[in-house]
Scaffold this motif. Structure first.
Motif, PDB file in Angstrom:
ATOM      1  N   ALA A 195       6.320   5.442  -2.324  1.00  0.00           N
ATOM      2  CA  ALA A 195       5.029   4.901  -1.579  1.00  0.00           C
ATOM      3  C   ALA A 195       4.509   4.036  -2.618  1.00  0.00           C
ATOM      4  O   ALA A 195       3.897   2.699  -2.026  1.00  0.00           O
ATOM      5  CB  ALA A 195       4.372   6.127  -0.994  1.00  0.00           C
ATOM      6  N   THR A 225       6.417   0.558  -2.522  1.00  0.00           N
ATOM      7  CA  THR A 225       6.143   0.074  -1.102  1.00  0.00           C
ATOM      8  C   THR A 225       5.111  -0.983  -1.092  1.00  0.00           C
ATOM      9  O   THR A 225       5.019  -1.925  -0.643  1.00  0.00           O
ATOM     10  CB  THR A 225       6.404   1.084  -0.156  1.00  0.00           C
ATOM     11  OG1 THR A 225       7.883   1.752  -0.050  1.00  0.00           O
ATOM     12  CG2 THR A 225       6.528   0.291   1.170  1.00  0.00           C
ATOM     13  N   LEU A 226       3.947  -0.249  -1.536  1.00  0.00           N
ATOM     14  CA  LEU A 226       2.624  -0.839  -1.595  1.00  0.00           C
ATOM     15  C   LEU A 226       2.695  -2.110  -2.323  1.00  0.00           C
ATOM     16  O   LEU A 226       2.176  -3.197  -2.147  1.00  0.00           O
ATOM     17  CB  LEU A 226       1.608   0.049  -1.812  1.00  0.00           C
ATOM     18  CG  LEU A 226       0.182  -0.419  -1.892  1.00  0.00           C
ATOM     19  CD1 LEU A 226      -0.278  -0.879  -0.527  1.00  0.00           C
ATOM     20  CD2 LEU A 226      -0.863   0.619  -2.384  1.00  0.00           C
ATOM     21  N   SER A 243       4.522  -5.658  -1.375  1.00  0.00           N
ATOM     22  CA  SER A 243       3.813  -6.648  -0.462  1.00  0.00           C
ATOM     23  C   SER A 243       2.542  -7.259  -1.615  1.00  0.00           C
ATOM     24  O   SER A 243       2.100  -8.460  -1.040  1.00  0.00           O
ATOM     25  CB  SER A 243       2.763  -6.028   0.520  1.00  0.00           C
ATOM     26  OG  SER A 243       3.646  -5.774   1.544  1.00  0.00           O
ATOM     27  N   GLY A 301       8.946  -3.029   2.039  1.00  0.00           N
ATOM     28  CA  GLY A 301       7.689  -2.857   1.785  1.00  0.00           C
ATOM     29  C   GLY A 301       7.043  -4.593   1.508  1.00  0.00           C
ATOM     30  O   GLY A 301       5.788  -4.750   1.252  1.00  0.00           O
ATOM     31  N   LEU A 330       4.106  -0.259   8.365  1.00  0.00           N
ATOM     32  CA  LEU A 330       3.496   1.239   8.201  1.00  0.00           C
ATOM     33  C   LEU A 330       4.617   2.151   8.908  1.00  0.00           C
ATOM     34  O   LEU A 330       4.945   3.288   8.479  1.00  0.00           O
ATOM     35  CB  LEU A 330       2.162   1.514   8.927  1.00  0.00           C
ATOM     36  CG  LEU A 330       1.554   2.709   8.401  1.00  0.00           C
ATOM     37  CD1 LEU A 330       1.205   3.095   7.186  1.00  0.00           C
ATOM     38  CD2 LEU A 330      -0.129   2.623   9.367  1.00  0.00           C
ATOM     39  N   SER A 356       7.846   2.361   7.044  1.00  0.00           N
ATOM     40  CA  SER A 356       7.624   3.168   5.771  1.00  0.00           C
ATOM     41  C   SER A 356       7.544   4.578   5.826  1.00  0.00           C
ATOM     42  O   SER A 356       8.043   5.477   5.160  1.00  0.00           O
ATOM     43  CB  SER A 356       6.402   2.570   5.161  1.00  0.00           C
ATOM     44  OG  SER A 356       6.652   1.247   4.616  1.00  0.00           O
TER      45      SER A 356
END
Length: 470
Positions: free
Chosen positions: A128, A131-132, A135, A175, A208, A211
């Motif tokens: 997670a 993935t954040l 971006s 992501g 979102l 993911s």
């Protein structure tokens, strides 16, 4: 050069040998043979001729590249061939590989050490975070920063392949869909006039949704493999009682921010000064950006303690492999993209025409699937640009009247880069780093079994949610 070629009977030559100009309107699909040859070599040779591929993959890529160059020489002459290859190398490949090199070197100088034992929840948390970050700092930057801590956290796990595969799905691809900084296709859209805020607003829900779905699927799979090895979570008490997290090489974080700033600078600042090298125009801002990338790479090597890179088991093989493979891909993909750009007037017209109905209106589902599937095997940035221009080419129109179409192109180009190892540059680099850490990564087609079985159902949900029901 032309005098050497007639020893091959012209009647068996499938290429457009007598074309006067290099135009996608005139090229046949046979010009895609060298590119397809590279793809099949990457896919099949590690399976059936692994020793030959391991020691000579650079020569094999050179063979396919030279096949295209030689036929281009005969068909279009020396000047056009030089211009084609020079543009592919100078305008596309060099900026691409310098950015990767800088990110690879800088992220390799950041060592994250932790005594926290791997659990399904911890792995979901690491995925997670990656993935954040994708971006914010790009899929390549996030992948290179997070892959080693993830591997280190799972060093005692017998089953780690699925974790790396989901890392490629999430961190190296999906992501990056939230901002233009995340993935090259969205940055191309930003350069073409798509507002930064439009991308964030419209891509937020798709990123979102994808993911959360993938993290949920991963948790189920990882919990299963975890149970096979440990039985239950309480077993971990005997493995480790400490939960220390330490970060070394902090100065490289500043360099990472500088790389992101340089990418933004080259997109926002438009200098009137440019240079021409072998028929290729180089804008001043791009030249400065690439020089800074080289300086950052060298500076990172100078300031990072050797112990930090040793802790990361840092070496140059992953970036060397990507550099060798992608120079062939960037050159041999030229005619394929030219045919695509020809749209309904090119050899791929039957495919291109699938995105428009009889009334001339765009079919958003087809834009999503076609831009995505092609991005899974071609360079996703020019593929995005092809469909961007096919839909309208005008950012204002696409952001308003055709916003669903632009969303379809954006989602397809970014998300489906995860379908194959060559769909996005970080995919191959992650695979290479994992193999060096003794993780038995699947072959090209075995990876696609994972991606097709897991991602295609997720993409079907995307299609239904965003382009059919709503």
């Amino acid at each position: 050069m032309k005098a050497l070629v007639p020893i091959i009977p012209l009647t068996i030559m499938p290429f457009d040998l007598f074309a006067m100009d290099f135009s996608g309107h005139n090229l046949s699909l046979f010009w895609g043979i060298p590119f397809v040859g590279i793809l099949l070599s990457i896919a099949l040779m590690p399976l059936f001729l692994s020793r030959l591929w391991h020691y000579h993959y650079g020569k094999i890529i050179t063979f396919w590249t030279m096949l295209f160059v030689l036929f281009a020489l005969y068909s279009f002459g020396l000047q056009i061939t030089i211009n084609l290859t020079a543009h592919a190398i100078i305008a596309e490949y060099i900026p691409f590989i310098l950015l990767l090199l800088a990110l690879f070197t800088v992220s390799g100088g950041i060592l994250i050490k932790s005594d926290v034992p791997s659990t399904p929840k911890l792995n979901v948390g690491l995925l997670a975070i990656g993935t954040l970050l994708a971006s914010l700092m790009g899929t390549t930057g996030a992948a290179m920063l997070m892959i080693r801590p993830l591997i280190r956290a799972n060093r005692n796990r017998k089953y780690a392949v699925h974790t790396i595969i989901f890392f490629i799905f999430l961190v190296a691809n999906i992501g990056g869909g939230l901002t233009p900084l995340g993935d090259p296709p969205l940055f191309i859209g930003f350069l073409k006039g798509v507002n930064f805020g439009w991308t964030v607003k419209h891509m937020l829900l798709p990123v979102l949704l994808n993911s959360l779905l993938l993290l949920a699927i991963y948790y189920v799979i990882d919990h299963y493999y975890f149970s096979l090895q440990y039985g239950n979570l309480s077993t971990l008490t005997s493995i480790s009682e400490t939960k220390n997290v330490k970060i070394y090489g902090m100065s490289n974080i500043f360099l990472l921010v500088t790389i992101i700033a340089c990418v933004l600078m080259s997109g926002i600042w438009h200098s009137s000064v440019n240079f021409t090298v072998l028929g290729t125009h180089i804008a001043l801002q791009n030249l400065i950006r690439d020089i800074i990338f080289i300086m950052i790479t060298l500076f990172s090597m100078l300031i990072t303690p050797k112990q930090v890179r040793a802790g990361n088991e840092f070496n140059w093989e992953p970036i060397i492999e990507v550099a060798k493979l992608f120079i062939g891909i960037f050159i041999t993909i030229v005619p394929v993209l030219a045919i695509l750009r020809a749209g309904s007037h090119g050899a791929l017209a039957p495919i291109v025409l699938l995105v428009t109905n009889e009334q001339g209106q765009p079919i958003n589902s087809m834009y999503f699937w076609l831009s995505g599937i092609l991005s899974g095997f071609l360079d996703n940035a020019p593929t995005y640009l092809v469909f961007f221009n096919l839909a309208s080419g005008d950012a204002t129109t696409l952001m308003n009247i055709l916003e669903k179409t632009l969303l379809a192109i954006s989602m397809g180009s970014v998300f489906m880069g995860a379908l194959s190892y060559i769909g996005n540059a970080p995919n191959l680099m992650v695979k290479s780093i994992a193999i060096q850490n003794k993780i038995n990564m699947p072959s090209f087609f075995s990876y696609m079994k994972w991606s097709v079985c897991i991602l295609i159902p997720v993409f079907i949900i995307d299609n239904l949610v965003f382009f059919v029901f709503f």
